[in-house]
Design an enzyme around this catalytic site. Structure first.
Site, PDB file in Angstrom:
ATOM      1  N   TYR A 425      51.516   5.826  16.935  1.00 41.34           N
ATOM      2  CA  TYR A 425      51.179   5.381  15.576  1.00 41.34           C
ATOM      3  C   TYR A 425      49.703   5.023  15.423  1.00 41.34           C
ATOM      4  CZ  TYR A 425      55.912   4.484  13.609  1.00 41.34           C
ATOM      5  OH  TYR A 425      57.157   4.578  13.089  1.00 41.34           O
ATOM      6  N   GLU A 426      49.168   5.276  14.224  1.00 40.90           N
ATOM      7  CA  GLU A 426      47.840   4.790  13.814  1.00 40.90           C
ATOM      8  C   GLU A 426      46.735   5.160  14.781  1.00 40.90           C
ATOM      9  OE1 GLU A 426      48.015   3.902  10.910  1.00 40.90           O
ATOM     10  OE2 GLU A 426      50.164   3.552  10.845  1.00 40.90           O
ATOM     11  N   GLY A 427      46.779   6.361  15.293  1.00 39.02           N
ATOM     12  CA  GLY A 427      45.823   6.777  16.309  1.00 39.02           C
ATOM     13  C   GLY A 427      46.402   6.500  17.676  1.00 39.02           C
TER      14      GLY A 427
END
Length: 567
Positions: A425-427
Site C-alpha cells: 500500500y501507498e508505495g
C-alpha cells in the site's frame, strides 16, 4: 479471541516516550490535555473492543460482494461504521470549523491503530476518508471544502483515493485517464482505476473519489497530472446527493486477505468532477493524502500485529504440551522468545509511529522547518517498519500456534493474510526506502544527523542509570552515523538504492533501541525495563549486518546478468 485495545500502552508512550507534552504545550493544541487524551483513548478502546473486534471474523468469512452492480458489505459492517462515525472518530484531527475535533494527529494515530487491531478491513474505510479530508483541507477551493468536508467528517459521505491503473502501478505518471473541461467549471473524467479500497459501500449517502487524470494540455509524466473530486452522486442545489454520476464499480478484486474491505475496479465514463488544486498540480495535492495514508498504513501494520500478538499469547497461555514450569507452551524457551520479539518490536514500531505523528503536529503548531524535515524523514520509516513489523509478528503468531496456526478456524492466519498488503500500500516498502536514501537526504543528511544526535544525547544521559543498555545504543548509533555519511557521499543513486531497504531497517532498529531505552528510564525495575533489555541485547545487534549490507553498493546486486538470474 477477545481483543483488548492497548490503551495503557499508548498512555505510557505518549507520556514517557513520544514527547506528547511538547504538543500540549503549544497554543494550537493547548486544549488536548493529558485528561482529554486519557478520555479519548478510553472511549475509543471501548468502541474498538465492543463494536469493531466482533466483526473481524465476519468480514473474512462473509466478504463484501457485488450483486447486479450493487455493493453489499459484510454483516455488521454498516453498524460498525455507524459507531465509528457517530463517535466522531473519523474527524478526530479534522478542523473544528467543519465539524472535526481538531485534536493532534498523534492522538488520531493511536486511535486508528487500535481500530486496525480490532478490525482492519473496516478501519480502512475511515482511514481513506481521513486522507481525503486532509487533501481537500489543503488544496480544494472554499466552495468544495464547505460542501464536502462536513459530510466527510461526519461520516455521512466517505472518501477514496484513485491512483492505480492496470498499466500504471507505482509509475503513476504512466496513467491514461483523461479529463476535459465542460465549460461550466466542471470536468468530464474518463478512465479505469484498480485497487480502490472501499470504492463503494452500502452505508454512506455518497462516495467521493479523488481521481488522478490528465488534461488535454497535460505533459507526459507526473508533471502533467491533475486531481479531481468525482462523487458517486452529484450534489443538488441543497448539497444533498442527487443524480447518479457516470461512474460504476466494474468488479471486486479477489484478494489474499482483507475480504471485508471491498477493493474495486472503478470505471469513469465522462463522470463529472471538480478540480482540486491547480491544473497539472495533481501530484502535489495527492501526496498530501498519500503522506497521511503512509503514516496510517504504518499504524495498520502495528494494529494487525497487536491483534496477532494477543491471539498468539492467549493460545500459548492455554495450550498444554511438553514439560514447562507452568505446563503451557508460553513457558517453552522458543515460544517465549517469539512472544518477546513480537512484543518488543510492536513497542518499537508504535513509538516510531508516534514520533512521526508528533513531528507533524509540532510542524502544524509551530511552522518550524526542522519539525517539517523530521516528519518527512520519519514517514517512510514509520510506514515501512510499521508494516514489516505487522507482517513479521502475524507470521510469528501463526508459528506460535503450530499446526493450528495453519488451520483457518483459529483465525491466526487471517491476521497474516490481512496485513500482508500493507507493505505494498501507498508505495511499496522498497519505494519508501529509496525515498529515504534519496529525496529525504537531499539535505545532505541533516534531518538524519539531527535524529542521531538526539539518540546519542539520550544514551549519554542514560549511562548513569542503565550503563550497559546506554552503551549498546550509543555504539549502534555511531555505526548508523558512519553508514549515513557513506550514503550521503554516494553520487550514483544505484549505490544508495541497492542498500536502501537494509538501511531503513537499521535506522528503525536503532530508533527502537532509543525508544526502549527511554521506556527503561521511565520504568526502572519494571516490565518495560525488562522488555527494553531484551530488545537492546538481542534485537538491536541486527543493525550491524543491515548496515554492512547497506554500504555494499550496487555492484554485487547486479553481478548476475538477467540470463544468469534465469539460469
Amino acid at each position: 479471541m477477545t481483543f483488548r485495545s492497548p490503551v495503557a500502552e499508548y498512555e505510557f508512550l505518549l507520556k514517557h516516550v513520544a514527547g506528547y507534552d511538547r504538543i500540549a504545550a503549544t497554543d494550537r493544541f493547548a486544549d488536548a490535555t493529558a485528561d482529554v487524551v486519557s478520555a479519548i483513548l478510553t472511549e475509543a478502546g471501548k468502541m474498538c473492543d465492543g463494536v469493531m473486534a466482533p466483526l473481524q471474523r465476519d468480514g473474512d468469512l462473509t466478504p463484501a460482494r457485488l450483486e447486479n452492480g450493487v455493493l453489499r458489505t459484510s454483516p455488521g459492517f454498516a453498524d460498525g461504521y455507524k459507531a465509528i462515525a457517530e463517535g466522531g472518530w473519523i474527524g478526530i484531527s479534522a478542523p473544528e470549523e467543519y465539524g472535526g475535533m481538531g485534536l493532534p494527529l498523534t492522538l488520531a494515530t493511536a486511535v486508528n491503530e487500535m481500530m486496525a487491531g480490532a478490525c482492519l478491513s473496516l478501519q480502512l474505510a475511515p482511514l481513506m476518508s481521513q486522507g481525503q479530508i486532509e487533501a481537500l483541507e489543503h488544496h480544494a477551493s472554499d466552495a468544495l471544502k464547505e460542501l464536502y468536508l462536513p459530510k466527510l467528517i461526519s461520516g455521512e459521505w466517505s472518501g477514496t483515493m484513485n491512483l492505480t491503473e492496470p498499466q500504471a502501478g507505482s509509475d503513476v505518471g504512466a496513467l491514461s485517464s483523461k479529463a476535459v473541461a465542460n465549460g461550466d467549471g466542471t470536468y468530464a473524467v474518463t478512465g479505469q482505476k484498480i485497487f480502490i479500497s472501499w470504492g463503494d459501500n452500502d452505508f454512506c449517502e455518497n462516495v467521493c473519489h479523488l481521481v488522478l487524470a490528465r488534461l488535454p494540455d497535460g505533459v507526459p509524466g507526473t508533471k502533467g497530472i491533475s486531481l479531481f473530486l468525482v462523487p458517486k452522486y452529484l450534489p443538488d442545489a441543497d448539497g444533498n446527493p442527487g443524480k447518479a454520476n457516470d461512474l460504476k464499480v466494474v468488479s471486486l478484486e479477489h484478494k489474499m486477505g482483507l475480504h471485508g474491505s471491498p477493493t474495486c475496479v472503478m470505471q469513469y465514463d465522462g463522470a463529472t468532477g471538480w478540480l482540486v488544486g491547480k491544473e497539472h498540480g495533481g501530484m502535489a495535492a495527492m501526496f498530501t493524502m498519500m503522506n497521511n495514508a503512509r503514516l496510517g498504513v504504518g499504524g495498520q501494520g502495528v494494529g494487525a500485529g497487536e491483534g496477532a500478538y494477543q491471539q498468539a499469547l492467549a493460545y500459548a497461555l492455554e495450550r498444554k504440551q511438553g514439560k514447562s514450569a507452568s505446563g503451557v507452551i508460553a513457558d517453552h524457551a522458543d515460544v517465549r522468545r517469539m512472544l518477546m520479539e513480537m512484543k518488543a518490536d510492536l513497542f518499537a514500531a508504535r513509538a516510531i509511529l508516534l514520533a512521526c505523528a508528533q513531528a507533524i503536529d509540532m510542524q502544524t503548531a509551530t511552522g518550524d522547518a526542522g519539525w517539517a524535515a523530521r516528519a518527512a524523514f520519519l514517514t517512510p520509516i514509520a510506514k515501512a517498519f510499521g508494516t514489516d513489523t505487522g507482517i513479521r509478528v502475524a507470521e510469528t503468531g501463526v508459528q506460535v500456534h503450530g499446526g493450528m496456526g495453519f488451520i483457518e478456524e483459529t483465525g491466526a492466519a487471517q491476521f497474516y493474510r490481512d496485513v500482508r498488503v500493507t507493505a505494498i500500500y501507498e508505495g511499496t516498502n522498497g519505494i519508501q526506502a529509496m525515498d529515504l536514501v534519496a529525496r529525504k537526504m537531499m539535505d545532505g543528511g541533516e534531518a538524519a544527523f539531527a535524529l542521531i544526535e538526539e539518540i546519542e544525547e539520550q544514551a549519554e544521559r542514560a549511562r548513569a542509570s542503565h550503563p550497559n543498555m546506554a552503551e549498546a545504543v550509543w555504539q549502534a548509533c555511531e555505526s548508523l552515523r558512519e553508514a549515513t555519511e557513506w550514503l550521503v557521499a554516494q553520487q550514483d543513486l544505484q549505490d544508495r538504492f541497492a542498500g536502501a531497504v537494509p538501511f531503513l531497517k537499521a535506522f528503525a532498529r536503532v530508533l527502537g533501541g532509543h525508544y526502549h531505552l527511554a521506556a527503561a528510564m521511565a520504568d526502572p525495575g519494571g516490565a518495560r525495563e525488562k522488555l527494553a533489555r531484551f530488545y537492546i541485547n538481542r534485537m538491536l545487534p541486527e543493525h550491524a549486518g543491515l548496515l554492512a549490507h547497506a554500504q555494499a553498493g550496487a555492484e554485487g546486486a547486479f553481478a548476475l546478468s538477467l540470463d544468469e538470474l534465469a539460469g
